[in-house]
Each structure stands twice: as structure tokens, then as C-alpha cells.
Design an enzyme around this catalytic site. Structure first.
Site, short mmCIF file in Angstrom:
data_model
loop_
_atom_site.label_atom_id
_atom_site.label_comp_id
_atom_site.label_asym_id
_atom_site.label_seq_id
_atom_site.Cartn_x
_atom_site.Cartn_y
_atom_site.Cartn_z
CE1 TYR A 57 -3.32 3.21 0.69
CE2 TYR A 57 -1.64 3.49 2.64
CZ TYR A 57 -3.18 3.65 1.57
OH TYR A 57 -3.49 4.76 1.87
CG HIS A 87 -3.80 13.55 0.22
ND1 HIS A 87 -4.18 13.29 -0.85
CD2 HIS A 87 -4.30 12.90 0.86
CE1 HIS A 87 -4.41 12.28 -1.66
NE2 HIS A 87 -3.95 11.47 -0.27
CG ASN A 199 -0.37 8.41 6.52
OD1 ASN A 199 -1.78 8.85 7.29
ND2 ASN A 199 -0.54 7.30 5.39
CE1 TYR A 283 -18.70 24.77 49.28
CE2 TYR A 283 -19.70 24.38 46.88
CZ TYR A 283 -19.72 23.91 48.15
OH TYR A 283 -20.68 23.45 48.50
NE ARG A 286 -15.42 26.64 51.94
CZ ARG A 286 -16.60 25.90 51.84
NH1 ARG A 286 -16.73 24.27 52.22
NH2 ARG A 286 -17.88 26.33 51.58
CG PHE A 331 -2.55 6.76 10.09
CD1 PHE A 331 -4.58 7.07 10.78
CD2 PHE A 331 -2.17 5.59 9.82
CE1 PHE A 331 -5.19 6.16 9.87
CE2 PHE A 331 -3.16 4.54 8.87
CZ PHE A 331 -4.68 5.20 8.73
CD GLU A 416 -8.25 7.62 4.87
OE1 GLU A 416 -9.33 8.87 5.14
OE2 GLU A 416 -7.58 8.25 4.19
#
Length: 525
Positions: A57, A87, A199, A283, A286, A331, A416
Site C-alpha cells: 500500500y 491532498h 501521513n 467555593y 475555598r 496515524f 477511513e
């Protein structure tokens, strides 16, 4: 913490502080001869895969849903150039140069481990960009956090093939112009190189570094400013006793209580009301050890996970040895995505309790402190409207705290089918922290105003020095004025960490030590 002068990429253990040191130029990053050899061996393994025609791949197949599409030996190089271009789909404002530089540093470190098949010529060009401060322009939006940060990393490495833009010597220029100025030319990427470059989780991790740094600053400020507010409103010291926190021994709680005890050491203000009739404080005063402490514990969790990620190989496939190449999921950004969402919540809570202390200071219920922190109100509104701003910021933070990692939209035609959205987690966490810095700056102003009404009594030496310093920036307010100007000075003081530096300087001068066993864990990264 003392940083090394030189850091060996791939070989040495990277921390957030070292990465920031490399980005600032105080640490020099290099690759040793041994690790250059490892990189070369990994690259030769990829060449052998191509030569033998084994189907692996991303080396000789398409990407994502095209993983079953075989690519010819002749086209494997074109494939790698194409992936950077296809990309590069990021949108939105560019991230800061600091973040882009951190991405580059983290990617060099991951690739230098020798499991990614990158060529030495490629990693040397990345080092050139780092050393010459030619930092690529990276859009802030477009990553889903798996398969890593594809879009931002693609933009980060477009300059390697002569495309994209860089920030260079104070201006943003195209890579073509950069090549004209420097005599460089585009690289021809070999098999797998494009995929190895894009990646990974370096966009998420770079944000994680800044979140870790900035959130720690907020945590330190919250303790210091909260202690000053405690003095201004004559709060009790008992909730910070070591004996109490030994019964519920969370590290963060104990650390915060110890810091506040140290800051209040020797206070005349505390002694003045030690036998008063008030039973307990609200609070927001404290419970500072419990609330600030919980955020401290969250910070520690992020630090631990981030350090693992900074020293990991997060691309795909991974070249293990001559016989084993694994297409896995290193990844995937989920480990950091969830931690960054948790950190955003931790930061938001610091702002929320700070806003409550500001409101408390305005009520006029503490002896000697007038309503709205000003004597002559009616004609003057005093500090009333400053709390509107902190309320708005605290509310905005609540809306930003929905965890990005709770969402997943399938991508890549279902290949994906679960993604982390960790890039959004990182960006939102930084937004929340920036708002908290503003809230803390306003609390610093209101605490200093309340503190003034305790004079001539003195606090501990550290808090007295802080109050004197604030008065060199912002004067006591006995009438209304444009408080936005005061707030801007307060924000600048917080963002620069000036009172943190003053605290450490004063403690060193007076030979004081923090009363906590967890100093190194919480104060170094």
C-alpha cells in the site's frame, strides 16, 4: 529546565520544551551519521519492494479507496508528487509560523527514526527549511485527524516539489520565488515518500505542544492570582492545609495547596483575621486546590500522552525490516484528540472559577472592600462591567468544550470510516486557553484592586512584590476610566509570563522553596 544545545533527530528523546527550543533556535537539531544510515537502509527497502513488484500500500498502489489499484513501476514517482498536490485542500487562515515550524520539527524527528522509507535528500531539504527559517504556509482547516493530518501536512511539504508558499525573511512568497532567491530547485520524490510526508499526526501534536505550554502558564497564573484574591477578600488559609489534602491525595490538589501556602507565607493580612467569625469561604476561594488541581492533573495526563506521541512513528505503511512492511493505523489521532478535548475542559474550568472570584470581589461582602471595588459608586460603575467580559469569555469557552473527538464522519469512500477530528480538538483547546488568559488578566486587575484595601497590612513577600509590579502597569482606580486599556496591559502581562518570572526571582532572592513534592512533574515539560 536546562535544554541541550544539540538534539539528534530520530535518536534522542524529544519533549515539548526541546521542540520549542529548536523552533526558537536555542537548540540545534541534527541527524547523526548512524541515523542517516538507518534512513538510507529504510529507503533501500522501499526501492527493493518496487524492484521486486511486491504489492505494498502506498508504494505501488493508489491511496485510500484506491488501495487495490496497482501502480506501475514507472509511475510510482509520479504517484508521490500527485498525492502532495491532490491532498493540499486546506482552507481557512494559515496557522502561525511557530506551529508550522513545530510540525516540521516533529515530522523530521519521526522520519529520522528510519521506518518510513524517506530519501536522505528529502530529509536534508526539510532540515534546510528549518535551519533557514523558510517555513511553509499551512491552512488551519481541513484535517479530520486520520489518516493523520493529510491536508495540513500536504501544504507543509508542497515547497519540496516547487509548489505552495513559504514565510521567508519577513514576507510570504511563492516557492518559485524562494528558489530564485536561494538557487534551490524542486525535488523528485521517490516511491512512498509523498505518503510518508503527509501521513502522521504532526498538526495535532504541534497544537498539543502549544496547549501544554500555554495551559501550564494559565495554571501557574491561576494559583498566583487566586492567592492574591484570597488575600484581598480575607479568605481563610485552612482549606490549604497539608493535613487536609493528605486525606485526598490527588497530586494536582496537593501541588496547588502547597503553592498557595508558599505564596501566603508570612502574611500580616492572614494574621489580622485569623480569629474572625466567618465559618467558611465560597467555593471559588475555598476549593482552589480541588478545581485548579483537577486541571493540573489533566495537564499531567496530556504531558504524558504527548511525550509518547512526539517520539512515535505515525505514518503508514511502516517499513519494519527487509521482510515486514505493515499497513496499520499509527496515524490515527484519537490518543491526542481525546486528551486535547480534556485539556480544553481543564482550561475552561480555570476561567470559570476565575470569573466566580471576580464576581465575589464585586459583591462588597468582604470587610473593608467596597461594592464594585470602588468607594464612590453611583456616579462610578467601578469594576462592574469587567465581569461582563469575563462572563462572556467563560460562556464562549463552555460552547467550545464540546469534544471534537466525540464526532466522526467517514471519509475516503468509507475506507477511513472512523476519524478522530483531533485537529479540531487542538485548535479549540488553543482558543479556550486564549480566552482564559484574558479572564485571568481581568482577575489580576480586580485582585490587585481588592488587595489595595488591605493596606497598610502586608501580605507574603511574593504577593507584595507582585502587587507593586502590577501598580507599575496599572494604577489604582478611584474613578471610572477606559478599563479596556487596563485590560490590554493585564493580558500582555499574563501572556508574557511577567508575574511568573517575578515570583521565581523573588523566591530565589528570599531563599524560599515551593512547599510541594510534585514540583518537577508539574513545572517541567
Amino acid at each position: 529546565m536546562q535544554l541541550p544545545k544539540t538534539f539528534h533527530f530520530g535518536e534522542h528523546h524529544l519533549t515539548a520544551s526541546i521542540a520549542l527550543g529548536i523552533a526558537k533556535g536555542s537548540v540545534k537539531g541534527i541527524i547523526s551519521a548512524d541515523y542517516l544510515k538507518k534512513i538510507e537502509v529504510s529507503n533501500l527497502r522501499v526501492q527493493n519492494i518496487v524492484a521486486k513488484g511486491d504489492t505494498v500500500y502506498g508504494i505501488n498502489t493508489g491511496f485510500g479507496p484506491l488501495c487495490n489499484t496497482k501502480i506501475s513501476k514507472e509511475d510510482t514517482k509520479i504517484l508521490q508528487s500527485n498525492i502532495l498536490q491532490s491532498h493540499s485542500v486546506g482552507v481557512g487562515k494559515p496557522i502561525s509560523e511557530e506551529l508550522a515550524k513545530l510540525m516540521l520539527i516533529l515530522k523530521i524527528h519521526a522520519l529520522a527514526k528510519g521506518y518510513s522509507g524517506i530519501a536522505i535528500s528529502t530529509i536534508n531539504r526539510m532540515l534546510w527549511h528549518l535551519e533557514h527559517d523558510a517555513i511553509p504556509v499551512v491552512p488551519s482547516q481541513g484535517s479530520v485527524g486520520a489518516s493523520g493530518d493529510l491536508a495540513p501536512l500536504s501544504h507543509l511539504f508542497l515547497p519540496l516539489i516547487g509548489l505552495g508558499k513559504v514565510n521567508y525573511k519577513g514576507e510570504t512568497i511563492t516557492t518559485k520565488v524562494l528558489f530564485q532567491k536561494t538557487g534551490l530547485g524542486p525535488l523528485e520524490l521517490g516511491p512512498k515518500e509523498g505518503l510518508a510526508l503527509i501521513n502522521g499526526t504532526q498538526f495535532i501534536a504541534a497544537h498539543g505542544i502549544l496547549v501544554l505550554q500555554k495551559l501550564q502558564y494559565c495554571l501557574r497564573h491561576a494559583d498566583i492570582i487566586g492567592a492574591m484574591m484570597l488575600e484581598g477578600l480575607q479568605g481563610s488559609m485552612k482549606p490549604f492545609h497539608q493535613e487536609l489534602h493528605a486525606l485526598r491525595p490527588f497530586k494536582g490538589n496537593q501541588h496547588v495547596a502547597g503553592r498557595i501556602r508558599t505564596l501566603l507565607q508570612g502574611s500580616e493580612i492572614l494574621e489580622d483575621h485569623i480569629d474572625c467569625e466567618r465559618v467558611q469561604d465560597p467555593y471559588s476561594l475555598r476549593c482552589m486546590p480541588q478545581v485548579h488541581g483537577a486541571s493540573r492533573n489533566t495537564w499531567l495526563h496530556l504531558k504524558e500522552l504527548l511525550e509518547v506521541e512526539l517520539n512515535s512513528v505515525t505514518d503508514n505503511p511502516v517499513i519494519i525490516n527487509d521482510d515486514l512492511t505493515i499497513s496499520g493505523g499509527n496515524f490515527h489521532g484519537q490518543p491526542l484528540a481525546m486528551a486535547l478535548d480534556y485539556a480544553a475542559l481543564a482550561a475552561s474550568e480555570l476561567g470559570s472559577i476565575s470569573d466566580r472570584r471576580i464576581y465575589l470581589a464585586l459583591e462588597g461582602n468582604s470587610p473593608g472592600v467596597p461594592k464594585l471595588l470602588m468607594e464612590d459608586t453611583g456616579i462610578n460603575s467601578g469594576y462592574m462591567i469587567l465581569q461582563y467580559t469575563t462572563a462572556a469569555l467563560a460562556s464562549e469557552n463552555k460552547s467550545l468544550c464540546f469534544p471534537a473527538s466525540a464526532d466522526s464522519i467517514p471519509t475516503s469512500l468509507g475506507q477511513e470510516d472512523h476519524v478522530s477530528m483531533g485537529s479540531i480538538s487542538g485548535r479549540k483547546a488553543l482558543q479556550v486557553i486564549e480566552n482564559v488568559e484574558k479572564i485571568l488578566a481581568i482577575e489580576l486587575l480586580t485582585a490587585a484592586q481588592a488587595f489595595e484595601f488591605r493596606k497598610p497590612l502586608k501580605s507574603g513577600v511574593v504577593l507584595d512584590e507582585i502587587h507593586k509590579f502590577i501598580r507599575t502597569k496599572v494604577s489604582f482606580a478611584d474613578n471610572d476610566r477606559v478599563f479596556a486599556n487596563d485590560i490590554e496591559k493585564g493580558i500582555e502581562t499574563v501572556q508574557k509570563g511577567e508575574i511568573i518570572a517575578l515570583v521565581e526571582q523573588t523566591m530565589a532572592t528570599k531563599n524560599l522553596q515551593w512547599n510541594t513534592p510534585y514540583l518537577e512533574e508539574f513545572e517541567t515539560y
